[in-house]
Motif scaffolding. Sequence first.
Motif, short mmCIF file in Angstrom:
data_model
loop_
_atom_site.label_atom_id
_atom_site.label_comp_id
_atom_site.label_asym_id
_atom_site.label_seq_id
_atom_site.Cartn_x
_atom_site.Cartn_y
_atom_site.Cartn_z
N ASN A 69 0.83 -1.20 0.00
CA ASN A 69 0.00 0.00 0.00
C ASN A 69 0.87 1.25 0.00
O ASN A 69 0.58 2.21 -0.71
CB ASN A 69 -0.94 -0.02 1.21
N GLN A 76 1.01 7.71 -6.02
CA GLN A 76 -0.19 8.49 -6.35
C GLN A 76 -0.23 9.86 -5.70
O GLN A 76 -0.87 10.77 -6.20
CB GLN A 76 -1.45 7.71 -5.93
N TRP D 48 -8.60 3.76 -7.31
CA TRP D 48 -9.06 5.08 -7.75
C TRP D 48 -8.19 5.62 -8.88
O TRP D 48 -7.00 5.36 -8.95
CB TRP D 48 -9.05 6.07 -6.57
N PRO D 55 -4.24 3.45 -12.09
CA PRO D 55 -5.01 3.78 -10.89
C PRO D 55 -4.26 3.38 -9.63
O PRO D 55 -3.42 2.48 -9.64
CB PRO D 55 -6.29 2.95 -11.05
N GLY D 56 -4.54 4.05 -8.53
CA GLY D 56 -4.01 3.66 -7.23
C GLY D 56 -4.83 2.53 -6.64
O GLY D 56 -5.98 2.30 -7.03
N LEU D 57 -4.21 1.82 -5.69
CA LEU D 57 -4.88 0.66 -5.10
C LEU D 57 -4.52 0.62 -3.63
O LEU D 57 -3.33 0.71 -3.27
CB LEU D 57 -4.38 -0.61 -5.81
N PHE D 58 -5.52 0.53 -2.78
CA PHE D 58 -5.28 0.35 -1.34
C PHE D 58 -6.14 -0.81 -0.89
O PHE D 58 -7.37 -0.76 -0.98
CB PHE D 58 -5.65 1.62 -0.56
N ARG D 59 -5.49 -1.86 -0.43
CA ARG D 59 -6.23 -3.06 -0.01
C ARG D 59 -5.74 -3.48 1.37
O ARG D 59 -4.54 -3.40 1.65
CB ARG D 59 -6.01 -4.19 -1.01
N SER D 60 -6.65 -3.92 2.18
CA SER D 60 -6.28 -4.26 3.55
C SER D 60 -7.12 -5.43 4.04
O SER D 60 -8.30 -5.55 3.68
CB SER D 60 -6.49 -3.04 4.44
N ILE D 61 -6.51 -6.27 4.86
CA ILE D 61 -7.29 -7.38 5.42
C ILE D 61 -7.95 -7.00 6.74
O ILE D 61 -8.66 -7.79 7.34
CB ILE D 61 -6.43 -8.64 5.63
N ASN D 69 -5.57 3.97 8.39
CA ASN D 69 -4.95 4.47 7.18
C ASN D 69 -5.99 4.73 6.10
O ASN D 69 -5.94 5.74 5.41
CB ASN D 69 -3.88 3.48 6.69
N LEU D 73 -6.55 8.23 4.19
CA LEU D 73 -6.40 8.30 2.74
C LEU D 73 -7.68 8.74 2.09
O LEU D 73 -7.68 9.53 1.14
CB LEU D 73 -5.98 6.93 2.21
N GLU D 96 -4.26 -9.88 1.39
CA GLU D 96 -4.47 -8.68 0.58
C GLU D 96 -4.58 -9.00 -0.91
O GLU D 96 -5.33 -8.35 -1.63
CB GLU D 96 -3.36 -7.66 0.83
#
Lengths: 273, 273, 273, 273
Positions: A69, A76, D48, D55-61, D69, D73, D96
């Motif tokens: 992340n 970005q 996004w 694109p940006g990527l934010f992934r979380s478990i 975070n 963000l 993730e």
Amino acid sequence: MCRWMAYSGNPVPLETLLFNAQHNLIDQSMSSRSAETPTNGDGFGVGWYGPRQQPGLFRSIRPAWNDFNLRDLAAQIDSRLFLAHVRATSLATIQETNCHPFRHGRWLFVHNGEILEVEKLRRELLLAVDPALFGGIQGTTDSELMFHLALTFGLQDDPLPALARMAGLVERTGRAYGVNEPLWMTIGVSDGESIWAVRYASDGDAPTLYYSRDAKDLVELNPDIVRVLGEHARAIVSEPIGRFAEIWSEVPQGAAMHAKGGAIEVVPFSPSG
Amino acid sequence: MCRWMAYSGNPVPLETLLFNAQHNLIDQSMSSRSAETPTNGDGFGVGWYGPRQQPGLFRSIRPAWNDFNLRDLAAQIDSRLFLAHVRATSLATIQETNCHPFRHGRWLFVHNGEILEVEKLRRELLLAVDPALFGGIQGTTDSELMFHLALTFGLQDDPLPALARMAGLVERTGRAYGVNEPLWMTIGVSDGESIWAVRYASDGDAPTLYYSRDAKDLVELNPDIVRVLGEHARAIVSEPIGRFAEIWSEVPQGAAMHAKGGAIEVVPFSPSG
Amino acid sequence: MCRWMAYSGNPVPLETLLFNAQHNLIDQSMSSRSAETPTNGDGFGVGWYGPRQQPGLFRSIRPAWNDFNLRDLAAQIDSRLFLAHVRATSLATIQETNCHPFRHGRWLFVHNGEILEVEKLRRELLLAVDPALFGGIQGTTDSELMFHLALTFGLQDDPLPALARMAGLVERTGRAYGVNEPLWMTIGVSDGESIWAVRYASDGDAPTLYYSRDAKDLVELNPDIVRVLGEHARAIVSEPIGRFAEIWSEVPQGAAMHAKGGAIEVVPFSPSG
Amino acid sequence: MCRWMAYSGNPVPLETLLFNAQHNLIDQSMSSRSAETPTNGDGFGVGWYGPRQQPGLFRSIRPAWNDFNLRDLAAQIDSRLFLAHVRATSLATIQETNCHPFRHGRWLFVHNGEILEVEKLRRELLLAVDPALFGGIQGTTDSELMFHLALTFGLQDDPLPALARMAGLVERTGRAYGVNEPLWMTIGVSDGESIWAVRYASDGDAPTLYYSRDAKDLVELNPDIVRVLGEHARAIVSEPIGRFAEIWSEVPQGAAMHAKGGAIEVVPFSPSG
């Protein structure tokens, strides 16, 4: 021992300096040469000033180098002023609330060093925090406590005197509990416009602190990126970077610096009563 | 609102009650029917007494139902006495140091409920913690603070009076700061031999607390597993479990219980000066 | 480059070797001297044989040195045979399913090394996995794939020939895709009774592999703990440990070893058709 | 069952819809009313389109509702087109790389539903993925596999026919392995300009899919924020939102939609050979 950096200049993607510069902070975090702290894998954080009044904050207990992340966000997000920190500790617990930067309103704070034998002093120092600020302490580090003491002493009005009073209190409290030279620090603070940095230790042997005198110096970091940083770009770093140590100006022991819009001023720093 | 359970009886794998019982704690954590707190996904912990003097502790900020490691450990680890907790909060930060149980030496502590408006009282209550215990506070929950206050007041010597003094201090401090009925709790405490549990609220409306009168009652949880629990097995739970509410004895408002080796005693509980 | 160790002997708390031995695996993970991989902070795992048929497994993407839960579990859990692994990678994603050991029924598997240019070979090798085993692959490492190929080739019936066939397939597949010397490995495998270990590389330059000839040798690790390990205790390690390199016997290039109940046999190893 | 949403319109902070709208996706994730999947706490992701090509990527478990975070963000990042997803699963591992959206170049992909008995079909379907794309599969979900099949069939050139061929392959493969009605899905796909969405199930009973006909409809979500969304703003959601179900247009069974610049077109969708 932790590492940190601060940047002020043209808006650039965070990755420009965090990942893409030679000897960047992330690479450093994996390969400290210091014998005591072989790696900075105990958490990471970056605080950046962007489109909102309050700076953004991303903190993680993963090592910086393996955080997907972070990699994406650093690509970005553009910022004209940010502070980043990698942590190495055998002291306070590894948790996100112990990762730097710490934030209060528009203010960000990073720290390298420690209060020696802080376990003896912590309770006393906590009592000195303004009760109205007390609830803002979310973790258990000496660093966050130092920030809240400085806030108590007026950091938001006049940063350097407030940091001096914080340092004075830590030293007096230390002596009262038999810790004669308790403070060992470099500190970085910002309100989104200026960066203040301090290098000070009770025993005169504080960790290192460097700044770039001129954007031209930064060209050594990565010729491709310096043009985008702009002529007023400045970087402040806790450790000399690789083979380019000569481009960095060292902040002397017992000194503070103020960087704003490309201008840098260095002044003496000593704890106050 | 959190949920917790305590077990004492024959040594069994933790999974026997955590995963394999009908309406077990993990399933409960996914499907609260309470409107305010739709799920208990804000962390999990289990403390167990095993082969060492000090109990083991496994705490995680993952939801309990998706933690691989918990599943495996619960299958491998046998214990004759353990406490488990699932957390739901909008208050203190989600971090492992805020997950229950809390541990001090041989002692474990779990809590459901809260100190109302704790942000007003926290600093004052922290000051009442024995300075020698102060450094043991690693997180920011009201629960951990209550535990350290009870330790300050002699929990390890005589648990119920110490818990009563803690409750008294919280109420007096609350009133001093304009919070008239600050305490709302069920608590579970163990030293590895006994389990003490308390149900109390300043306004007389504490969350629920139940215990099994007899190992035969537990047969409803899972007929296959009850034989292995043994005739002295007892369980204490914060919430009635599914359609078997009738097998559980409710601890009344303002009461404490003590369970040891199959014997259970319930006594009145009220805060003390 | 990763690091791993295996232990067989008297049941001992995992911490005896993971944390308490001099130059233990956790300390090693923080301070590799290798220039390419400055630290092993990309995940940790331990698999242990305890009271159940299936071994337990604890894997985490935190660096081993800052995982509270690992510390506690290592103190509470006794085992007569376990494998532990610390990971450093710039290849497959950092996630728990990519952490070693890998498990299938009673079997555990750890690996140091890599399949070179595995991205070219991965699909073809996956196709060679028994469709009945295919669903057991949960991550994306070459290591887990190698384990499932060995399972396909009969690891559970006769480990060394199955590992030889796996190695042969990797080399043939490599050559078919223009990767002439694809395999570089040490491997540790156990069924809970024996430990098999292999050192092999296509180019004859495999990473190191060592074992203790005698429990007396282990006394160097920590005099206090060796008595409890028992006379049949043996350890197998991927890297020479600190200044005690002389106590370890090196497994030669292209060789396999089998350890059971204190007896150790070393035999040649080469890929087979 | 998962939940997802897509937004296209004026650039807004992600939090505008993720956190600040009534009945937003995060709140939904905590309080599903569905009996089978009481909560969506098994991971979160948002992709996004911002200032970069990719694109940006934010992934979380972590559950979305307790991720510091994400909260920060979502406050800092502005986007004119984004997809967000909350996951609930008892199938593929919580990691993730199993969190949506999935990304390939400029493309993002989210999915709700499942391939029934995917464990029987997975290997066969993996073989159908273009070997050049095979290495891009980082996790173990049916969703990521469906995305890579669609990419194999030309998603980047003509999305709906590629998705139809993917669906056709899944159904044929299912039937070959005795799974007669394997597919159950809603899908969202974007290249940063358009959003395509599909609702289809082999048995004609796909999960729900809704879109807003007009920016005026979105006023119900939060009157304060709609003005900033702009007149061309559109949202696509997997589930009817709270008491405002009437403002959403339902995409019929076996249909696809295309949204671009405020224009929405709905067409029939069926698997192809």
